[in-house]
Design a protein around this motif. Sequence first.
Motif, short mmCIF file in Angstrom:
data_model
loop_
_atom_site.label_atom_id
_atom_site.label_comp_id
_atom_site.label_asym_id
_atom_site.label_seq_id
_atom_site.Cartn_x
_atom_site.Cartn_y
_atom_site.Cartn_z
N ARG A 1 3.50 6.83 17.89
CA ARG A 1 4.67 6.69 18.74
C ARG A 1 5.17 5.25 18.84
NH1 ARG A 1 2.21 8.22 24.77
NH2 ARG A 1 0.83 6.44 24.98
N THR B 1 -2.97 15.77 21.15
CA THR B 1 -2.21 14.72 21.84
C THR B 1 -3.06 13.53 22.26
OG1 THR B 1 -2.51 15.49 24.13
CG2 THR B 1 -0.76 16.54 22.82
N LEU C 1 3.28 15.35 28.33
CA LEU C 1 2.87 15.53 26.94
C LEU C 1 2.81 17.01 26.58
CD1 LEU C 1 0.00 12.89 26.68
CD2 LEU C 1 2.25 12.76 25.59
N GLN D 1 1.44 9.52 19.42
CA GLN D 1 0.56 8.91 20.40
C GLN D 1 0.28 7.45 20.02
OE1 GLN D 1 -3.77 10.34 19.63
NE2 GLN D 1 -2.44 11.92 18.76
N ASP E 1 7.53 8.90 22.08
CA ASP E 1 6.71 9.75 22.93
C ASP E 1 7.28 11.16 23.05
OD1 ASP E 1 4.39 9.39 25.10
OD2 ASP E 1 5.90 10.73 25.94
N GLY F 1 -2.17 11.06 25.01
CA GLY F 1 -1.18 10.01 24.78
C GLY F 1 -1.76 8.69 24.34
N ASP F 2 -2.88 8.27 24.94
CA ASP F 2 -3.42 6.94 24.62
C ASP F 2 -4.93 6.92 24.50
OD1 ASP F 2 -4.12 7.25 27.26
OD2 ASP F 2 -3.33 5.32 27.93
N LYS G 1 -0.06 -0.59 25.03
CA LYS G 1 0.69 0.62 24.65
C LYS G 1 2.16 0.53 25.05
CE LYS G 1 -0.48 3.24 28.85
NZ LYS G 1 -1.20 4.42 29.39
#
Length: 357
Positions: free
Chosen positions: A144, A80, A20, A117, A165, A83-84, A296
């Motif tokens: 994303r 960011t 990331l 994300q 991503d 990401g999740d 995800k």
Amino acid sequence: MRILLAWTDETSPNLGVRALGRGSKDLLRRIWPQAEFVYMNYGSKPEAVTWSPRGLVREWVTGRRGMRDWLDGFDLYWDTRSGDSFSDIYGLPRHTTMSMIHEFAARRHVPTVLAPQTIGPFGSRRSRLLARRDVHRSRLVLARDPLSAAASATLGRPVDLTTTDLVFGIDQPVAERGHDVLLNASGLLWRSTRHGDPEAYRRQIRAVIDGLLVRGRSVTLFPHVLDSADPDNDVPVATELHAEYEGRLGLVVPRDLEHARAVIAGASLVIGARMHACLNALSTGTPAIAMAYSRKFAPLMGELGWPHVVDASGSEEVADRILAAVDDPSLAAQARQAQQRGQRLLADVQHLVEATR
């Protein structure tokens, strides 16, 4: 131009978090070639910041640590959320800390961008309220996958762009040839009950290995983390399986993100439960069969036109479905198409950020 890259860095043992950061830098440097980047993450905490929600409130009132002045030194807050983590699936304290620092940056009039994300899920009223404030205070909100875009819309703030991503923004590696199938067994799923039954996951992994060996495939165990004291470390799992199979499996422990991407780019196939192991593969044109343990995976992979995602939530048929995908003769061609689509989708992010700077 000073850019704060929040919740990623270049030192994390988690290669997904590093990806990331690298994807963010490579993307933003195409817009601002002379930009200065500063990381903020759990493993690289600035002195001016505390991770405690109570401490953050106290700091905002007293200013003793200098957080407000520190935030004033940035021209962009690139968030960011690892990401999740724009969610409460990893606990409300983590979600609260990340949301509060985002809000404090916005209050200091630093332009805030929620980088591409996963958005949601939000399991409580409090977590939804925090999320709602963040999306409404952001200059740009980037999802994303379509499911994340829908989650943002339910918060009253449609996303500015549905993309993919950030790993697709990383410059291409020089492939290190010599591996057939790379198998990423996740330390998170091997031991923890947080995302399913560890015993079922272990059976699935062994069944996949046995099926690959019967097919005459060469299998190399591939942790998608750097060795560390982290309880979710993949390396002990890989070394355990390597010993168990008594020389019938290879083992490669990556030295860093660049080494991991080079090995992946030179392989024929990746099978993994670490989502960024699969995304690193697709971003280099290598096929990847994902063992999904959360929501995800599927929408993100689906947006890339990549159908090879297997729900690893305990079914005894998981290994059979993975091995059926392994036998698909069109995997390589599909992977190249997914790579190209990912690159096109992320190029749209660059154009959007350029247009709003």
